[in-house]
Design a protein around this motif. Structure first.
Motif, PDB file in Angstrom:
ATOM      1  N   LEU A 104      20.423 -28.847  47.369  1.00 50.97           N
ATOM      2  CA  LEU A 104      21.156 -28.748  46.119  1.00 50.97           C
ATOM      3  C   LEU A 104      20.693 -27.559  45.293  1.00 50.97           C
ATOM      4  O   LEU A 104      19.546 -27.108  45.413  1.00 50.97           O
ATOM      5  CB  LEU A 104      20.971 -30.033  45.306  1.00 50.97           C
ATOM      6  CG  LEU A 104      21.590 -31.290  45.908  1.00 50.97           C
ATOM      7  CD1 LEU A 104      20.972 -32.540  45.295  1.00 50.97           C
ATOM      8  CD2 LEU A 104      23.098 -31.281  45.692  1.00 50.97           C
ATOM      9  N   ASN A 105      21.576 -27.096  44.396  1.00 49.45           N
ATOM     10  CA  ASN A 105      21.230 -25.942  43.564  1.00 49.45           C
ATOM     11  C   ASN A 105      20.474 -26.332  42.302  1.00 49.45           C
ATOM     12  O   ASN A 105      20.381 -25.540  41.359  1.00 49.45           O
ATOM     13  CB  ASN A 105      22.489 -25.155  43.189  1.00 49.45           C
ATOM     14  CG  ASN A 105      23.408 -25.924  42.243  1.00 49.45           C
ATOM     15  OD1 ASN A 105      23.313 -27.137  42.106  1.00 49.45           O
ATOM     16  ND2 ASN A 105      24.311 -25.205  41.603  1.00 49.45           N
ATOM     17  N   THR A 106      19.925 -27.552  42.278  1.00 49.64           N
ATOM     18  CA  THR A 106      19.157 -27.991  41.113  1.00 49.64           C
ATOM     19  C   THR A 106      17.699 -27.557  41.199  1.00 49.64           C
ATOM     20  O   THR A 106      16.861 -28.039  40.435  1.00 49.64           O
ATOM     21  CB  THR A 106      19.237 -29.522  40.971  1.00 49.64           C
ATOM     22  OG1 THR A 106      18.914 -30.132  42.225  1.00 49.64           O
ATOM     23  CG2 THR A 106      20.630 -29.944  40.556  1.00 49.64           C
ATOM     24  N   THR A 107      17.383 -26.670  42.106  1.00 49.17           N
ATOM     25  CA  THR A 107      16.041 -26.095  42.218  1.00 49.17           C
ATOM     26  C   THR A 107      16.171 -24.589  42.364  1.00 49.17           C
ATOM     27  O   THR A 107      17.156 -24.084  42.924  1.00 49.17           O
ATOM     28  CB  THR A 107      15.291 -26.670  43.431  1.00 49.17           C
ATOM     29  OG1 THR A 107      14.069 -25.945  43.617  1.00 49.17           O
ATOM     30  CG2 THR A 107      16.114 -26.553  44.694  1.00 49.17           C
ATOM     31  N   ASP A 108      15.157 -23.839  41.849  1.00 44.29           N
ATOM     32  CA  ASP A 108      15.221 -22.389  41.997  1.00 44.29           C
ATOM     33  C   ASP A 108      15.040 -21.952  43.443  1.00 44.29           C
ATOM     34  O   ASP A 108      15.307 -20.805  43.803  1.00 44.29           O
ATOM     35  CB  ASP A 108      14.185 -21.705  41.102  1.00 44.29           C
ATOM     36  CG  ASP A 108      12.763 -22.199  41.332  1.00 44.29           C
ATOM     37  OD1 ASP A 108      12.517 -22.889  42.341  1.00 44.29           O
ATOM     38  OD2 ASP A 108      11.894 -21.894  40.489  1.00 44.29           O
ATOM     39  N   ALA A 109      14.604 -22.890  44.310  1.00 37.51           N
ATOM     40  CA  ALA A 109      14.488 -22.567  45.740  1.00 37.51           C
ATOM     41  C   ALA A 109      15.853 -22.408  46.396  1.00 37.51           C
ATOM     42  O   ALA A 109      15.959 -21.864  47.497  1.00 37.51           O
ATOM     43  CB  ALA A 109      13.706 -23.666  46.461  1.00 37.51           C
ATOM     44  N   PHE A 110      16.915 -22.854  45.721  1.00 38.02           N
ATOM     45  CA  PHE A 110      18.260 -22.798  46.287  1.00 38.02           C
ATOM     46  C   PHE A 110      18.646 -21.374  46.668  1.00 38.02           C
ATOM     47  O   PHE A 110      19.206 -21.136  47.729  1.00 38.02           O
ATOM     48  CB  PHE A 110      19.253 -23.367  45.272  1.00 38.02           C
ATOM     49  CG  PHE A 110      20.679 -23.420  45.755  1.00 38.02           C
ATOM     50  CD1 PHE A 110      21.102 -24.429  46.600  1.00 38.02           C
ATOM     51  CD2 PHE A 110      21.596 -22.460  45.345  1.00 38.02           C
ATOM     52  CE1 PHE A 110      22.419 -24.485  47.037  1.00 38.02           C
ATOM     53  CE2 PHE A 110      22.912 -22.509  45.779  1.00 38.02           C
ATOM     54  CZ  PHE A 110      23.315 -23.526  46.626  1.00 38.02           C
ATOM     55  N   PHE A 122      23.970 -36.706  37.271  1.00 34.84           N
ATOM     56  CA  PHE A 122      22.687 -37.108  36.696  1.00 34.84           C
ATOM     57  C   PHE A 122      21.648 -37.297  37.798  1.00 34.84           C
ATOM     58  O   PHE A 122      20.494 -36.874  37.675  1.00 34.84           O
ATOM     59  CB  PHE A 122      22.875 -38.405  35.908  1.00 34.84           C
ATOM     60  CG  PHE A 122      21.607 -38.944  35.295  1.00 34.84           C
ATOM     61  CD1 PHE A 122      20.977 -38.266  34.271  1.00 34.84           C
ATOM     62  CD2 PHE A 122      21.045 -40.124  35.752  1.00 34.84           C
ATOM     63  CE1 PHE A 122      19.800 -38.755  33.707  1.00 34.84           C
ATOM     64  CE2 PHE A 122      19.877 -40.622  35.213  1.00 34.84           C
ATOM     65  CZ  PHE A 122      19.255 -39.931  34.176  1.00 34.84           C
ATOM     66  N   PHE A 123      22.080 -37.878  38.912  1.00 33.07           N
ATOM     67  CA  PHE A 123      21.186 -38.111  40.047  1.00 33.07           C
ATOM     68  C   PHE A 123      20.640 -36.795  40.607  1.00 33.07           C
ATOM     69  O   PHE A 123      19.436 -36.659  40.858  1.00 33.07           O
ATOM     70  CB  PHE A 123      21.937 -38.889  41.129  1.00 33.07           C
ATOM     71  CG  PHE A 123      21.231 -38.977  42.448  1.00 33.07           C
ATOM     72  CD1 PHE A 123      20.201 -39.879  42.648  1.00 33.07           C
ATOM     73  CD2 PHE A 123      21.612 -38.167  43.509  1.00 33.07           C
ATOM     74  CE1 PHE A 123      19.547 -39.961  43.870  1.00 33.07           C
ATOM     75  CE2 PHE A 123      20.970 -38.246  44.736  1.00 33.07           C
ATOM     76  CZ  PHE A 123      19.934 -39.151  44.906  1.00 33.07           C
ATOM     77  N   VAL A 124      21.510 -35.809  40.788  1.00 34.22           N
ATOM     78  CA  VAL A 124      21.036 -34.554  41.386  1.00 34.22           C
ATOM     79  C   VAL A 124      20.113 -33.801  40.440  1.00 34.22           C
ATOM     80  O   VAL A 124      19.221 -33.070  40.887  1.00 34.22           O
ATOM     81  CB  VAL A 124      22.207 -33.657  41.853  1.00 34.22           C
ATOM     82  CG1 VAL A 124      23.064 -34.369  42.873  1.00 34.22           C
ATOM     83  CG2 VAL A 124      23.049 -33.171  40.689  1.00 34.22           C
ATOM     84  N   GLN A 125      20.315 -33.966  39.136  1.00 31.06           N
ATOM     85  CA  GLN A 125      19.376 -33.361  38.200  1.00 31.06           C
ATOM     86  C   GLN A 125      18.000 -34.009  38.321  1.00 31.06           C
ATOM     87  O   GLN A 125      16.967 -33.332  38.259  1.00 31.06           O
ATOM     88  CB  GLN A 125      19.903 -33.490  36.765  1.00 31.06           C
ATOM     89  CG  GLN A 125      21.103 -32.608  36.462  1.00 31.06           C
ATOM     90  CD  GLN A 125      20.799 -31.122  36.593  1.00 31.06           C
ATOM     91  OE1 GLN A 125      19.695 -30.670  36.299  1.00 31.06           O
ATOM     92  NE2 GLN A 125      21.785 -30.358  37.049  1.00 31.06           N
ATOM     93  N   LEU A 126      17.981 -35.331  38.500  1.00 33.73           N
ATOM     94  CA  LEU A 126      16.714 -36.041  38.646  1.00 33.73           C
ATOM     95  C   LEU A 126      15.955 -35.571  39.883  1.00 33.73           C
ATOM     96  O   LEU A 126      14.779 -35.232  39.815  1.00 33.73           O
ATOM     97  CB  LEU A 126      16.951 -37.548  38.719  1.00 33.73           C
ATOM     98  CG  LEU A 126      17.208 -38.292  37.421  1.00 33.73           C
ATOM     99  CD1 LEU A 126      17.449 -39.773  37.716  1.00 33.73           C
ATOM    100  CD2 LEU A 126      16.034 -38.145  36.457  1.00 33.73           C
ATOM    101  N   ILE A 127      16.635 -35.558  41.030  1.00 35.23           N
ATOM    102  CA  ILE A 127      15.919 -35.231  42.263  1.00 35.23           C
ATOM    103  C   ILE A 127      15.636 -33.746  42.365  1.00 35.23           C
ATOM    104  O   ILE A 127      14.884 -33.318  43.241  1.00 35.23           O
ATOM    105  CB  ILE A 127      16.663 -35.722  43.519  1.00 35.23           C
ATOM    106  CG1 ILE A 127      17.979 -34.973  43.723  1.00 35.23           C
ATOM    107  CG2 ILE A 127      16.880 -37.228  43.461  1.00 35.23           C
ATOM    108  CD1 ILE A 127      18.628 -35.272  45.055  1.00 35.23           C
ATOM    109  N   GLY A 128      16.209 -32.938  41.461  1.00 35.11           N
ATOM    110  CA  GLY A 128      15.847 -31.538  41.399  1.00 35.11           C
ATOM    111  C   GLY A 128      14.433 -31.332  40.893  1.00 35.11           C
ATOM    112  O   GLY A 128      13.862 -30.257  41.057  1.00 35.11           O
ATOM    113  N   ASN A 129      13.861 -32.372  40.288  1.00 34.96           N
ATOM    114  CA  ASN A 129      12.469 -32.339  39.855  1.00 34.96           C
ATOM    115  C   ASN A 129      11.599 -32.787  41.029  1.00 34.96           C
ATOM    116  O   ASN A 129      11.685 -33.939  41.464  1.00 34.96           O
ATOM    117  CB  ASN A 129      12.284 -33.278  38.657  1.00 34.96           C
ATOM    118  CG  ASN A 129      10.877 -33.241  38.099  1.00 34.96           C
ATOM    119  OD1 ASN A 129       9.890 -33.245  38.829  1.00 34.96           O
ATOM    120  ND2 ASN A 129      10.784 -33.230  36.775  1.00 34.96           N
TER     121      ASN A 129
END
Length: 434
Positions: A252-258, A376-383
């Motif tokens: 997912l793009n919720t991390t800078d590793a994306f 909301f879920f993808v924002q959570l697991i981006g942490n």
């Protein structure tokens, strides 16, 4: 079936069809099937020729199976489908098998079938009920009415000489996938506030080809395990039943590793850590590693504008919870067809527009709240901390994981059901359908 020449129907001065469907993937073929079944004249335009590759995990949950059954598709093993009984989750030192829930509203089995064969089968299924399939017809943009600005057809190129051709119809269904050429031409751009995923996959000869569980590996590490961040995504292994497995991963793009991840290298490193007897080695590989974007959570809206309805990936309808797109392409294709049938039964003008305007509202009602929960879920697991905590402490709790399976696969009974169903349904209703 031979590819038809995309030169329109001779003698038709006003329209070449009642509806033009752009793209013969699952969403487009579903729309074409339901439109043709209702008696409308449908042109289904596909830029390639079948059979053709598509990047996908090839796994279908019971949600997708129901749409196929509704369309009269034979989903038996004899017809070439590999059935599965549920999802196996591996991570945090836990190996958990979760059967698909037994529900009144959904089948209790999933399927696997390569897109090379699956998309061809669905397109031919639409042809059987009257849709006219034009292969090798690349739509280049919408045809606009100069007076109203409304879309009244499409421009395309066809044949080996890529000859230009124009098709006319009062309605267009854009099922042209993540490229969304029609939507972009109308100024409908990707929403940056919505999630986006990327997936890569490869086929391997493997003794696990007949595995009757879809398998999901939740631990993808940015570098060496325990020395770097846990990434928001998962690896999958789906037995295809023909001597091969579809093996891939999504992020997912919720991390800078994306933006900074070499996905092919990440796949190689993950596979190198799996047991060699499974066969996921270079010697057993079939074809190259292929990748694709996953447009999630309504990341392209509105879903109707000026005579065009967006379905499937063109409308950003991939499930943010699990990356599933086929089920929502099939369903949105049916919903778009139902709206189109009602609209075309009315005279051109305000009455027809009122009917067509129901489509975005219907999409929000069906998926809006659920996709909000997914975002909301993808924002959570981006942490990475939350991702690691969930993997370590959530997986060992089977009751919790059965709940997670239901919400991630969007499988509940809308009426009645058990306590899990009622809770998930209430959460979906209360979430804002933005």
């Amino acid at each position: 079936m031979a590819t038809t020449r995309a030169d329109g129907a001779a003698g038709r001065s006003k329209a070449d069809a009642d509806v033009i469907v752009v793209g013969a993937g699952p969403g487009g073929s579903s729309a074409a099937y339901h439109l043709a079944s209702a008696g409308l004249d449908v042109l289904l335009l596909e830029k390639t020729t079948f059979p053709r590759e598509k990047v996908c995990g090839d796994g279908l949950t019971p949600r997708a199976v129901r749409s196929l059954v509704d369309m009269g598709v034979d989903t038996s093993p004899v017809a070439g489908w590999a059935r599965n009984r549920g999802l196996r989750i591996i991570g945090g030192g836990v190996r958990l098998e979760l059967p698909w829930p037994e529900l009144a509203s959904w089948p209790d089995y999933g399927l696997v079938r390569p897109r090379l064969d699956f998309d061809d089968l669905l397109a031919r299924h639409a042809v059987k009920v009257g849709a006219r399939l034009h292969e090798g017809t690349a739509v280049t943009g919408p045809l606009l009415d100069e007076r109203t600005g409304r879309v009244v057809g499409v421009h395309a190129r066809t044949g080996t000489d890529r000859a230009p051709v124009t098709f006319r119809a009062p309605l267009v269904v854009a099922a042209d996938g993540n490229s969304a050429r029609i939507a972009l031409a109308l100024g409908i751009r990707r929403r940056e506030d919505r999630p986006l995923g990327v997936a890569v996959r490869r086929y391997y000869r493997s003794p696990r080809t007949h595995d009757d569980f879809l398998e999901s590996h939740l631990e993808l590490w940015e570098g060496r395990p325990r020395e770097s961040r846990l990434l928001p995504g998962y690896g999958w292994i789906f037995g295809v039943g023909n001597g091969t497995s579809n093996v891939g991963l999504g992020l997912l793009n919720t991390t800078d590793a994306f933006q900074n991840t070499d996905y092919r290298d990440l796949l190689r490193r993950w596979l190198a850590a799996l047991p060699p007897e499974w066969g996921y080695t270079e010697d057993n590989a079939i074809g190259p590693v292929r990748g694709s974007a996953l447009p999630m959570g309504f990341n392209r809206t509105p879903h109707y504008r000026d005579g065009v309805l967006l379905v499937g990936d063109a409308g950003g309808m991939v499930n943010p919870f699990n990356g599933e797109g086929i089920a929502y392409a099939l369903e949105s294709g049916r919903y778009a067809a139902e709206i189109a049938v009602q609209a075309l039964a009315r005279p051109d003008g305000p009455a027809r527009e009122r009917a067509l305007g129901q489509y975005p509202e219907l999409m929000r009602a069906r998926y809006g709240g659920y996709y909000t929960l997914g975002r909301f879920f993808v924002q959570l697991i981006g942490n990475p901390t939350i991702m690691a905590f969930g993997t370590r402490y959530g997986l060992p709790r089977p009751v919790l994981m059965r709940f997670v399976l239901k919400i991630m696969a969007n499988l509940t009974d809308p009426r009645g059901g058990d306590a899990m169903d009622r809770l998930i349904n209430a959460m979906t209703r209360l979430a804002p359908a933005a």
